[in-house]
Design a protein around this motif. Structure first.
Motif, PDB file in Angstrom:
ATOM      1  N   ARG A  52       0.858  -1.184   0.000  1.00 33.68           N
ATOM      2  CA  ARG A  52       0.000   0.000   0.000  1.00 33.68           C
ATOM      3  C   ARG A  52       0.894   1.234   0.000  1.00 33.68           C
ATOM      4  N   PRO A  53       0.656   2.187  -0.904  1.00 31.00           N
ATOM      5  CA  PRO A  53       1.533   3.359  -0.953  1.00 31.00           C
ATOM      6  C   PRO A  53       1.381   4.237   0.282  1.00 31.00           C
ATOM      7  N   GLN A  54       2.494   4.769   0.780  1.00 30.56           N
ATOM      8  CA  GLN A  54       2.431   5.736   1.857  1.00 30.56           C
ATOM      9  C   GLN A  54       1.787   7.015   1.323  1.00 30.56           C
ATOM     10  N   LYS A  55       1.328   7.846   2.245  1.00 32.53           N
ATOM     11  CA  LYS A  55       0.577   9.035   1.835  1.00 32.53           C
ATOM     12  C   LYS A  55       1.381   9.920   0.888  1.00 32.53           C
ATOM     13  N   ARG A  56       2.656  10.167   1.227  1.00 36.38           N
ATOM     14  CA  ARG A  56       3.450  11.059   0.378  1.00 36.38           C
ATOM     15  C   ARG A  56       3.694  10.439  -0.999  1.00 36.38           C
ATOM     16  N   THR A  57       3.820   9.103  -1.042  1.00 35.30           N
ATOM     17  CA  THR A  57       3.992   8.429  -2.327  1.00 35.30           C
ATOM     18  C   THR A  57       2.732   8.539  -3.157  1.00 35.30           C
ATOM     19  N   LEU A  58       1.581   8.333  -2.529  1.00 34.46           N
ATOM     20  CA  LEU A  58       0.307   8.425  -3.237  1.00 34.46           C
ATOM     21  C   LEU A  58       0.104   9.829  -3.810  1.00 34.46           C
ATOM     22  N   ILE A  59       0.375  10.850  -3.004  1.00 35.72           N
ATOM     23  CA  ILE A  59       0.216  12.226  -3.467  1.00 35.72           C
ATOM     24  C   ILE A  59       1.131  12.508  -4.663  1.00 35.72           C
TER      25      ILE A  59
END
Length: 291
Positions: A52-59
């Motif tokens: 699952r992508p971390q928040k900063r990666t997803l953004i």
């Protein structure tokens, strides 16, 4: 259903959406890695549904894919849901986890393909019919639980009347139309409601007549759930006497997708099905006073 399994389903959906966004922009994984600074191995693991992508990666990915507005908000919410359950029902603690999960995913789906063998599908039930079904199948349940489930079932139906309603395609056995649930008056009202709902443009009801003989749906009911712009069903919900469950393995989904297609092929056309429903409704109207 374990929370970890629900999270896994959400990770799977999130990965599918991220792959779709990347392909829409015609970017290679290497190009995305160069643009975002996210390691290629990490990107491949995310798209392979292994992480699952971390928040900063997803953004960073959403920025690279130019995903904005409502579409972006939905993805962020989906990623958040991969970490925790975010049930939207006010009485979720009082209902089984499996049923709450089903309600949640059903409300998020863009298309539902439902096969029902013995009952009118819950999304098309009247309140009196639902009360008779729930009370009759959960005979040891207290009246408070029955009423709770009736309210939940009625609330679920809002997905058919919202601004962008879910597309519902139903295949149902003729037995579901002929079984007198709740008595003649309740059943007549139910058939009348079913007839009216089946004429809505986003709802298609097809009945498998007794004359069709043995068919692939006889082992039990199930629902195929499609989500926005997804080519294939992503989740299958199986309803059985020994327990309800989600299926997500490609082989399981493929098997039930094929079964649904075969059921539709054996069913009467929507027009013929509507004629059967209204005929049975009218017959009950004649004898309803004595039922």
């Amino acid at each position: 259903m374990a929370k970890s399994q629900i999270a896994t389903i959400r990770v799977r959906r999130l990965a599918s959406e991220l792959v779709r966004f990347r392909e829409r922009k015609r970017l290679s994984i290497k190009a995305v890695a160069d643009a975002t600074g996210v390691n290629e191995v990490t990107l491949r693991r995310i798209e392979a549904r292994q992480a699952r992508p971390q928040k900063r990666t997803l953004i960073a990915l959403l920025d690279a894919y130019a995903v904005r507005g409502d579409e972006r908000e939905k993805i962020v919410a989906l990623a958040r849901g991969a970490q925790e359950q975010g049930w939207i029902r006010p009485y979720d603690a009082e209902l089984p986890d499996e049923y709450n999960a089903f309600i949640q995913f059903e409300s998020e789906a863009s298309e539902l393909k439902k096969y029902e063998s013995l009952f009118v599908p819950g999304l098309l039930q009247t309140e009196d019919y639902a009360r008779a079904v729930i009370g009759g199948t959960l005979r040891t349940a207290p009246s408070s639980e029955v009423e709770l489930r009736v309210r939940a079932r009625m609330e679920r139906q809002s997905i058919l009347t919202r601004e962008e309603p879910v597309s519902l395609r139903v295949a149902m056995d003729e037995a579901a139309l002929r079984r007198l649930v709740g008595g003649a008056d309740v059943m007549r009202a139910q058939l009348d409601h079913l007839a009216k709902m089946s004429m809505e443009p986003h709802i298609q009801v097809q009945v498998i007549p007794f004359t069709a003989g043995v068919h692939p749906g006889m082992p039990g009911s199930f629902v195929l759930m499609n989500f926005a712009r997804s080519a294939e069903p992503e989740i299958v919900w199986v309803d059985s006497h020994v327990g309800d469950m989600f299926l997500e393995k490609p082989m399981q989904i493929a098997r039930l997708t094929t079964a649904f297609d075969e059921l539709i092929a054996q069913a009467s056309s929507p027009a013929e099905s509507l004629a059967m429903i209204t005929t049975l409704r009218d017959r009950l109207g004649i004898s309803g006073g004595t039922g």
